[in-house]
Design a protein around this motif. Structure first.
Motif, short mmCIF file in Angstrom:
data_model
loop_
_atom_site.label_atom_id
_atom_site.label_comp_id
_atom_site.label_asym_id
_atom_site.label_seq_id
_atom_site.Cartn_x
_atom_site.Cartn_y
_atom_site.Cartn_z
N GLU A 158 45.57 42.35 50.73
CA GLU A 158 45.16 43.75 50.77
C GLU A 158 45.30 44.45 49.42
N GLN A 159 45.91 43.76 48.43
CA GLN A 159 46.13 44.33 47.10
C GLN A 159 46.81 45.70 47.18
N THR A 160 47.98 45.69 47.83
CA THR A 160 48.76 46.92 47.95
C THR A 160 49.91 46.92 46.94
N GLY A 161 50.35 48.14 46.59
CA GLY A 161 51.45 48.28 45.64
C GLY A 161 51.01 47.91 44.23
N LEU A 162 52.00 47.58 43.38
CA LEU A 162 51.70 47.14 42.03
C LEU A 162 50.80 45.91 42.10
N LYS A 163 49.80 45.85 41.24
CA LYS A 163 48.74 44.84 41.37
C LYS A 163 49.29 43.41 41.46
N LYS A 164 48.78 42.67 42.43
CA LYS A 164 49.16 41.27 42.64
C LYS A 164 48.01 40.37 42.17
N PHE A 165 48.33 39.09 41.95
CA PHE A 165 47.24 38.16 41.67
C PHE A 165 46.42 37.96 42.94
N THR A 166 45.18 37.50 42.79
CA THR A 166 44.30 37.28 43.93
C THR A 166 44.53 35.86 44.47
N TRP A 167 43.95 35.58 45.64
CA TRP A 167 44.04 34.23 46.18
C TRP A 167 43.29 33.24 45.30
N GLU A 168 42.19 33.69 44.67
CA GLU A 168 41.46 32.82 43.76
C GLU A 168 42.32 32.44 42.56
N GLN A 169 43.03 33.43 42.01
CA GLN A 169 43.93 33.15 40.89
C GLN A 169 45.10 32.26 41.33
N ALA A 170 45.58 32.51 42.54
CA ALA A 170 46.66 31.67 43.08
C ALA A 170 46.21 30.21 43.18
N LYS A 171 44.96 30.01 43.64
CA LYS A 171 44.43 28.64 43.77
C LYS A 171 44.31 27.97 42.41
N LYS A 172 43.91 28.72 41.38
CA LYS A 172 43.83 28.14 40.03
C LYS A 172 45.21 27.69 39.56
N MET A 173 46.24 28.48 39.84
CA MET A 173 47.58 28.10 39.42
C MET A 173 48.05 26.85 40.17
N VAL A 174 47.81 26.83 41.48
CA VAL A 174 48.22 25.68 42.29
C VAL A 174 47.47 24.42 41.85
N ASP A 175 46.16 24.55 41.56
CA ASP A 175 45.36 23.41 41.15
C ASP A 175 45.79 22.85 39.80
N SER A 176 46.47 23.65 39.00
CA SER A 176 46.95 23.18 37.70
C SER A 176 48.08 22.17 37.83
N LYS A 177 48.70 22.13 39.02
CA LYS A 177 49.84 21.25 39.33
C LYS A 177 51.16 21.74 38.74
N TRP A 178 51.16 22.85 38.01
CA TRP A 178 52.41 23.38 37.44
C TRP A 178 52.99 24.51 38.26
N VAL A 179 52.26 25.02 39.23
CA VAL A 179 52.70 26.15 40.04
C VAL A 179 52.56 25.81 41.52
N LYS A 180 53.58 26.15 42.28
CA LYS A 180 53.50 26.12 43.74
C LYS A 180 53.85 27.52 44.24
N ILE A 181 53.19 27.95 45.31
CA ILE A 181 53.39 29.30 45.83
C ILE A 181 53.98 29.21 47.23
N TYR A 182 55.05 29.94 47.43
CA TYR A 182 55.83 29.85 48.66
C TYR A 182 55.95 31.22 49.33
N ASN A 183 56.70 31.26 50.41
CA ASN A 183 56.73 32.38 51.35
C ASN A 183 57.80 33.42 50.98
N HIS A 184 57.36 34.67 50.88
CA HIS A 184 58.28 35.81 50.71
C HIS A 184 58.06 36.79 51.86
#
Length: 290
Positions: A158-184
């Protein structure tokens, strides 16, 4: 001796909230001959970052770190021989330790030592700010450092609050193999501000969003919003299949650390790599202290 200005860890009974208040002001008065020397192979620090900026934030901001500070800290820790590891590697280490350890109350200092072959360290970031992608991610790729982000999934969608990365940007980070995204969690509401059932539903919602958008092959981990949790909720999350649960208690991982109550060291603005290492060593001495 060590004077703790305002370091409070509230002990709990089943079902009551754990509240961790990090130090507001602390001063260490230790004569050199009296300093406790803890080998960095006897513990694992987990660092906690949030947001990143270009401009100098001055000293003591516990939420924002500059890009230049982050790069200098990583370079310094690498130069000091630290090996950055993923949460998958941390899970394997903790599961091995869990099989070997004696009951916590019977542990002395030596029994708490991990006795590892390397100096390991983990980097985590909370919330999912766009600065994780714009400013921090390029550094992690350049220095080949595995990192973990605990994202508030509704805030990304929903892009609420201070700007967050998008799911597309998240996928780019995950695909790089250097970043994993977990649950908050999906909504970042602490467990003591809603019912346990509501909290667990938000944790499950967050997990479903991560699976839908990222399709990661990784362990299942969650960082408690504001570091607060209950033992009852902790048990329910274990039953839901979570491998690792993270708090904000300022300690290092020892042989007495539960995989479901992992402490982290909050990184403040204005710290050089040397400052950060001194903080890690101070927290380690406190973790092994009485």
């Amino acid at each position: 001796m060590v004077l703790l200005g305002s370091l409070i860890f509230q002990q709990i009974v089943w079902g009551k909230t754990v509240v961790v208040k990090n130090n507001v002001e602390e001063q260490e008065l230790i004569k050199p001959a009296e300093e406790i020397i803890i080998s960095p192979t006897d513990y694992i620090p987990v660092l906690l970052y949030h947001h990143f900026a270009i401009r100098d934030m001055g000293q003591g901001n516990d939420v924002v770190t500059t890009q230049a500070e982050l790069e200098e800290q990583i370079r310094y820790l690498k130069d000091q021989g630290y090996q950055f590891i993923s949460l998958e590697s941390l899970k394997q280490l903790l599961w091995r330790v869990e099989k070997e350890k004696v009951p916590y109350k019977e542990m002395g200092k030596d029994e708490m030592c991990l006795g590892l072959n390397n100096k390991y360290i983990c980097i985590t970031m909370d919330d999912g700010y766009v600065s994780n992608y714009d400013l921090a991610f390029p550094i992690f790729k350049e220095y080949r450092v595995p990192v973990s982000i605990f994202a508030v999934t509704d805030s990304i969608t929903e892009q609420t609050g201070l700007k967050k990365f998008t799911w597309e940007q998240a996928k780019k980070m995950v695909d790089s193999k250097w970043v994993k995204i977990y649950n908050h969690t999906a909504n970042h509401v602490p467990v003591d501000m809603e019912t346990e059932a509501e909290f667990l539903a938000e944790a499950e919602k967050g997990e479903l969003a991560l699976q839908m958008y990222l399709h990661q092959d990784s362990c299942k981990a969650l960082a408690f919003p504001n570091g607060r949790f209950t033992l009852s909720c902790q048990e329910k999350l274990k039953e839901m299949g979570f491998d690792l649960l993270f708090t904000t208690e300022q300690r290092v991982i020892t042989k007495g650390t539960s995989p479901y109550e992992i402490p982290r060291i909050n990184v403040e603005s204005g710290w050089s790599g040397q400052d950060l290492l001194k903080k890690i060593e101070l927290v380690a001495r406190k973790s092994f202290g009485p």
